[in-house]
Design an enzyme around this catalytic site. Structure first.
Site, PDB file in Angstrom:
ATOM      1  N   ARG A  21       0.805  -1.218   0.000  1.00 11.43           N
ATOM      2  CA  ARG A  21       0.000   0.000   0.000  1.00 11.43           C
ATOM      3  C   ARG A  21       0.836   1.265   0.000  1.00 11.43           C
ATOM      4  NH1 ARG A  21      -0.690   2.904   4.265  1.00 11.43           N
ATOM      5  NH2 ARG A  21       0.056   1.215   5.609  1.00 11.43           N
ATOM      6  N   ARG A 176     -12.580 -20.415  27.145  1.00  8.62           N
ATOM      7  CA  ARG A 176     -11.869 -20.304  25.865  1.00  8.62           C
ATOM      8  C   ARG A 176     -12.341 -19.067  25.090  1.00  8.62           C
ATOM      9  NH1 ARG A 176     -12.617 -25.987  26.560  1.00  8.62           N
ATOM     10  NH2 ARG A 176     -14.632 -25.928  25.475  1.00  8.62           N
ATOM     11  N   CYS A 196      -3.330  -3.383  12.971  1.00  4.92           N
ATOM     12  CA  CYS A 196      -2.343  -4.384  12.544  1.00  4.92           C
ATOM     13  C   CYS A 196      -2.341  -5.552  13.526  1.00  4.92           C
ATOM     14  CB  CYS A 196      -0.955  -3.759  12.452  1.00  4.92           C
ATOM     15  SG  CYS A 196      -0.811  -2.493  11.178  1.00  4.92           S
ATOM     16  N   ARG A 216      -2.272  -9.214  11.850  1.00  7.16           N
ATOM     17  CA  ARG A 216      -2.522  -9.417  10.419  1.00  7.16           C
ATOM     18  C   ARG A 216      -1.382  -8.906   9.561  1.00  7.16           C
ATOM     19  NH1 ARG A 216      -3.402  -4.858   7.569  1.00  7.16           N
ATOM     20  NH2 ARG A 216      -3.797  -2.998   8.827  1.00  7.16           N
ATOM     21  N   ALA A 218       2.615  -7.280   9.942  1.00  5.01           N
ATOM     22  CA  ALA A 218       3.715  -7.126  10.892  1.00  5.01           C
ATOM     23  C   ALA A 218       4.924  -6.492  10.213  1.00  5.01           C
ATOM     24  CB  ALA A 218       4.096  -8.482  11.481  1.00  5.01           C
ATOM     25  N   ASP A 219       5.158  -5.213  10.521  1.00  8.32           N
ATOM     26  CA  ASP A 219       6.355  -4.484  10.083  1.00  8.32           C
ATOM     27  C   ASP A 219       7.500  -4.960  10.978  1.00  8.32           C
ATOM     28  OD1 ASP A 219       8.423  -2.659   9.732  1.00  8.32           O
ATOM     29  OD2 ASP A 219       7.173  -0.878   9.979  1.00  8.32           O
ATOM     30  N   HIS A 257       6.581  -8.810   7.227  1.00 13.19           N
ATOM     31  CA  HIS A 257       7.348  -8.250   6.115  1.00 13.19           C
ATOM     32  C   HIS A 257       8.478  -7.340   6.569  1.00 13.19           C
ATOM     33  CE1 HIS A 257       3.703  -5.817   6.897  1.00 13.19           C
ATOM     34  NE2 HIS A 257       4.540  -4.790   6.838  1.00 13.19           N
ATOM     35  N   SER A 313       6.981   3.816   6.826  1.00 13.73           N
ATOM     36  CA  SER A 313       6.168   3.845   5.611  1.00 13.73           C
ATOM     37  C   SER A 313       4.722   4.085   6.003  1.00 13.73           C
ATOM     38  CB  SER A 313       6.298   2.521   4.847  1.00 13.73           C
ATOM     39  OG  SER A 313       7.627   2.350   4.386  1.00 13.73           O
TER      40      SER A 313
END
EC number: 2.1.1.45
Length: 314
Positions: A21, A176, A196, A216, A218-219, A257, A313
């Site tokens: 993105r 749970r 994130c 979801r 991960a920098d 990433h 970014s």
């Protein structure tokens, strides 16, 4: 921490080049998990300095249900500035220089970087000094804290997921359903950045409280070190309140990433040797998790290698 360095190495060696993105480009993998035994020390990077007080003030900001960067700026925390600034410079009220793609342009153009930094400083000052301006342009939408503390229902009521979670751990520790979600599809379009780290679950066994986070996006170089420390801290705070020891923090990632403009920094970090983990120190003063202040939380024995700068970014 070896677990984190192994993640960096794995993605460098096995990741796939992907667009993203922000236009920066990444090396990415899908589905990766790290486990940290919180009895072995507080999991914070030692191969580069992580500003722990920023981790603390951001988590307390979440716990307060706050979504405005004014509190963060009042605590010298700048980690969410770019997203609020982006909203402002796209508005009709902004009259300064063109700030299109300001993150990438500041990285590549030294002259523009000076202009951008000057505009950002003016923006931060106005957020702190002008309450009306902060109300309008410091807001990030219904991000983490709002979802944790005031999830809106279809009946117009709100759910305090975090308070409910703590009560459930006390009264039904084998449940749970010890889950908090920040991912609210209805609110996603109006968030400055969709969550994130989107869902976390607690687990009680043998008198210990463990936490698993699903992230979801991960920098790895900039974001993940904060996320590890933040959720480890959250686990400690809740364990203290419910009278349990800490167990594990399990970090499960979807798209993990490395940004292409972080690769040299990653290689520098991989050349370093991890040090002993510090110990978390919590004040006895706060009555509940919601009463903590930044000064109540510290680390003992944190002696990391120097920080490694890298561009964000947006």
């Amino acid at each position: 921490m070896k677990q984190y360095l192994d993640l960096e190495k794995y993605v460098l060696e096995n990741g796939t080049q992907k667009g993203d993105r922000t236009g920066t480009g990444t090396i990415s993998t899908f589905g990766y998990q790290m486990r940290f035994d919180l009895q072995e020390g507080f999991p914070i990077m030692t191969t580069k300095r992580v500003p722990f007080k920023l981790v603390v003030s951001e988590l307390l900001w979440f716990l307060h249900g706050d979504t405005n960067i004014r509190y963060l700026l009042q605590h010298n925390n700048n980690i969410w500035n770019e997203w609020a600034f982006e909203r402002f410079v796209k508005s009709d009220d902004y009259k300064g220089e063109d700030m299109t793609d300001f993150g990438l342009r500041a990285e590549r153009d030294p002259a523009f970087k000076e202009v951008y930094q000057a505009e950002m400083e003016k923006f931060k000052t106005r957020i702190i000094e002008d309450e009306a301006f902060a109300t309008k342009y410091g807001e990030l939408g219904n991000i983490y804290g709002k979802q944790w503390r005031e999830w809106k229902t279809s009946q117009g009521e709100t759910i305090d997921q975090l308070a409910d979670l703590i009560e459930m751990i006390k009264t039904n520790p084998n449940s749970r359903r010890l889950i908090v979600s920040a991912w609210n599809p209805e609110d996603i379009p109006n968030m400055a950045l969709p969550p994130c780290h989107s869902l976390f679950q607690f687990y009680v066994a043998d008198g210990k409280l463990s936490c698993q986070l699903y992230q979801r996006s991960a920098d790895i170089f900039l974001g993940v070190p904060f996320n590890i420390a933040s959720y480890a801290l959250l686990t400690h705070l809740i364990a203290r309140e419910v009278g349990l020891d800490v167990g594990e923090f399990i970090h499960t990632m979807g798209d993990a990433h490395l940004y292409n403009n972080h690769i040299e920094q990653v290689k520098e970090q991989l050349s370093r040797t991890p040090h002993a983990l510090p110990k978390l120190v919590l004040s006895d003063k706060p009555a509940t998790i919601f009463d903590f202040e930044v000064a109540d939380i510290s680390l003992d024995g944190y002696n990391p290698d120097p920080s490694i700068k890298a561009p964000i970014s947006v």
